[in-house]
Motif scaffolding. Structure first.
Motif, mmCIF file in Angstrom:
data_model
loop_
_atom_site.group_PDB
_atom_site.id
_atom_site.type_symbol
_atom_site.label_atom_id
_atom_site.label_comp_id
_atom_site.label_asym_id
_atom_site.label_seq_id
_atom_site.Cartn_x
_atom_site.Cartn_y
_atom_site.Cartn_z
ATOM 1 N N ALA A 116 0.967 -1.204 0.089
ATOM 2 C CA ALA A 116 0.247 -0.142 -0.054
ATOM 3 C C ALA A 116 0.945 1.156 0.198
ATOM 4 O O ALA A 116 1.795 1.148 0.719
ATOM 5 N N ALA A 117 0.521 2.374 -0.777
ATOM 6 C CA ALA A 117 1.247 3.549 -0.819
ATOM 7 C C ALA A 117 0.372 4.763 -0.899
ATOM 8 O O ALA A 117 -0.728 4.563 -1.396
ATOM 9 N N ASP A 118 0.820 5.897 -0.428
ATOM 10 C CA ASP A 118 -0.097 6.912 -0.494
ATOM 11 C C ASP A 118 -0.077 7.786 -2.048
ATOM 12 O O ASP A 118 1.003 7.419 -2.769
ATOM 13 N N PRO A 119 -1.150 8.264 -2.351
ATOM 14 C CA PRO A 119 -1.219 8.730 -3.807
ATOM 15 C C PRO A 119 -0.256 9.938 -4.129
ATOM 16 O O PRO A 119 0.121 10.068 -5.315
ATOM 17 N N ASP A 120 0.545 10.627 -3.244
ATOM 18 C CA ASP A 120 1.339 11.572 -3.440
ATOM 19 C C ASP A 120 2.885 10.781 -3.296
ATOM 20 O O ASP A 120 3.764 11.656 -3.522
ATOM 21 N N ASP A 121 2.803 9.528 -3.037
ATOM 22 C CA ASP A 121 4.335 8.738 -2.811
ATOM 23 C C ASP A 121 4.571 8.122 -4.214
ATOM 24 O O ASP A 121 4.518 6.814 -4.351
ATOM 25 N N GLN A 122 5.160 8.687 -5.114
ATOM 26 C CA GLN A 122 5.414 8.399 -6.603
ATOM 27 C C GLN A 122 6.487 7.507 -6.780
ATOM 28 O O GLN A 122 6.492 6.353 -7.221
ATOM 29 N N PRO A 123 7.434 7.731 -5.960
ATOM 30 C CA PRO A 123 8.592 6.588 -5.925
ATOM 31 C C PRO A 123 8.122 5.114 -5.485
ATOM 32 O O PRO A 123 8.343 4.078 -5.926
ATOM 33 N N THR A 124 7.139 5.115 -4.547
ATOM 34 C CA THR A 124 6.802 3.922 -4.060
ATOM 35 C C THR A 124 5.791 3.210 -4.954
ATOM 36 O O THR A 124 5.632 2.185 -5.249
ATOM 37 N N LEU A 125 4.962 4.100 -5.353
ATOM 38 C CA LEU A 125 3.937 3.556 -6.497
ATOM 39 C C LEU A 125 4.565 2.885 -7.799
ATOM 40 O O LEU A 125 3.864 2.230 -8.263
ATOM 41 N N ARG A 158 -4.095 9.891 1.804
ATOM 42 C CA ARG A 158 -3.001 9.642 2.732
ATOM 43 C C ARG A 158 -3.573 9.254 4.016
ATOM 44 O O ARG A 158 -4.049 10.290 4.790
ATOM 45 N N TYR A 159 -3.539 8.103 4.388
ATOM 46 C CA TYR A 159 -4.108 8.024 5.850
ATOM 47 C C TYR A 159 -3.274 8.200 6.938
ATOM 48 O O TYR A 159 -3.390 8.713 7.924
ATOM 49 N N GLY A 160 -1.915 8.046 6.729
ATOM 50 C CA GLY A 160 -0.970 8.372 7.768
ATOM 51 C C GLY A 160 -0.955 7.246 8.869
ATOM 52 O O GLY A 160 -1.686 6.387 8.944
ATOM 53 N N TYR A 161 -0.113 7.474 9.633
ATOM 54 C CA TYR A 161 0.019 6.395 11.099
ATOM 55 C C TYR A 161 -0.933 6.479 11.643
ATOM 56 O O TYR A 161 -1.302 5.238 12.113
ATOM 57 N N PRO A 162 -1.776 7.324 12.085
ATOM 58 C CA PRO A 162 -2.934 7.378 13.071
ATOM 59 C C PRO A 162 -4.029 6.431 12.216
ATOM 60 O O PRO A 162 -4.904 6.088 12.957
ATOM 61 N N ARG A 163 -3.989 6.336 11.025
ATOM 62 C CA ARG A 163 -4.983 5.264 10.347
ATOM 63 C C ARG A 163 -4.205 4.187 9.787
ATOM 64 O O ARG A 163 -4.734 3.541 8.665
ATOM 65 N N LEU A 164 -3.281 3.625 10.019
ATOM 66 C CA LEU A 164 -2.483 2.350 9.667
ATOM 67 C C LEU A 164 -3.257 1.396 9.283
ATOM 68 O O LEU A 164 -3.115 0.556 8.326
ATOM 69 N N HIS A 165 -4.246 1.077 10.084
ATOM 70 C CA HIS A 165 -5.002 -0.205 10.069
ATOM 71 C C HIS A 165 -5.879 -0.038 8.713
ATOM 72 O O HIS A 165 -6.509 -1.064 8.116
ATOM 73 N N GLU A 166 -6.080 1.158 8.326
ATOM 74 C CA GLU A 166 -6.961 1.413 7.056
ATOM 75 C C GLU A 166 -6.143 0.889 6.003
ATOM 76 O O GLU A 166 -6.657 0.144 5.128
ATOM 77 N N TYR A 167 -4.909 1.144 6.105
ATOM 78 C CA TYR A 167 -4.061 0.464 4.727
ATOM 79 C C TYR A 167 -4.101 -1.031 4.706
ATOM 80 O O TYR A 167 -4.361 -1.722 4.046
ATOM 81 N N VAL A 168 -3.947 -1.611 6.057
ATOM 82 C CA VAL A 168 -3.651 -2.948 6.142
ATOM 83 C C VAL A 168 -5.070 -3.736 6.060
ATOM 84 O O VAL A 168 -5.182 -4.896 5.417
ATOM 85 N N ASN A 169 -6.154 -2.995 6.431
ATOM 86 C CA ASN A 169 -7.581 -3.693 6.030
ATOM 87 C C ASN A 169 -7.937 -3.700 4.653
ATOM 88 O O ASN A 169 -8.576 -4.998 4.264
#
Length: 215
Positions: free
Chosen positions: A37-46, A62-73
């Motif tokens: 999972a990558a953030d929409p503003d993180d082109q190197p990862t995408l 971008r969910y960020g670390y406070p919403r890390l579970h949303e990436y994982v889910n």
């Protein structure tokens, strides 16, 4: 098949390296599915070059670390494996044929060995059927603690002889970067122990006891 759930941020080279170790040390790399999972503003990862066993999903925001579970889910929703494995881009598998050691174990939460906090299962491995039944991996950004709690409370938490190096700044001095700084600012341990989260974990335990026919 084992599905590896791997949120990543701003570390395309470490990401490529950890994917490589997961596959190179696997007995059957074709049975490893790596979901990034990558953030929409993180082109190197995408745009990171990944082998066919891996895919990169762009989060809608971008969910960020406070919403890390949303990436994982969301990654778990895409998983095809019999097992799910929580993973980090600053981790490295050290054990050859690690996937065979996982697949030989009875269903439950598996606890690999690592250089992390001795009491923490930072890289849990668990049956996908549990997550499918619950509809989520975790409702807290402390996804590893959530899964460990389920396994321990159900009496289904067991060691597996897989060694992992967590190359994190406070453990090894590695990856002392902006991503690490954001993680320190994003986690709030008090939230994990809140009454609402306690109730949510209790609900997960009740649902899994019924699902697994545990008294």
């Amino acid at each position: 098949m084992i599905s590896v759930l791997l949120p990543s941020r701003g570390r395309p080279q470490p990401l490529a390296e950890t994917v490589a170790t997961l596959l190179e040390l696997a007995d059957k790399p074709g049975g490893i599915q790596i979901l990034i999972a990558a953030d929409p503003d993180d082109q190197p990862t995408l745009q990171a070059p990944v082998p066919w066993q891996a895919s990169v999903w762009a989060a809608p925001e971008r969910y960020g670390y406070p919403r890390l579970h949303e990436y994982v889910n969301r990654l778990a929703e895409q998983a095809d494996g019999d097992w799910l494995m929580l993973w980090n881009d600053d981790a490295r598998i050290l054990t050859e044929d690690w996937d065979r050691l996982v697949e030989e174990r009875a269903p439950g939460v598996l606890w690999p060995h690592s250089n992390d906090i001795a009491t923490c299962n930072t890289f849990p491995i668990w049956p996908r059927t549990w997550t499918d039944h619950l509809g989520h991996v975790s409702l807290s950004p402390h996804c590893d603690s959530w899964i460990q709690y389920l396994g321990q409370t159900l009496g289904l938490h067991q060691r597996v002889d897989v060694e992992i190096l967590h190359d994190r700044a406070d453990l090894t001095g590695g990856h002392n970067d902006q991503t690490r700084a954001e993680s320190l600012a994003g986690y709030r341990t008090t939230d994990y122990g809140s009454p609402a989260m306690d109730a949510a974990r209790a609900a997960d335990i009740a649902a899994l006891k019924q699902f697994l026919n545990i008294a």
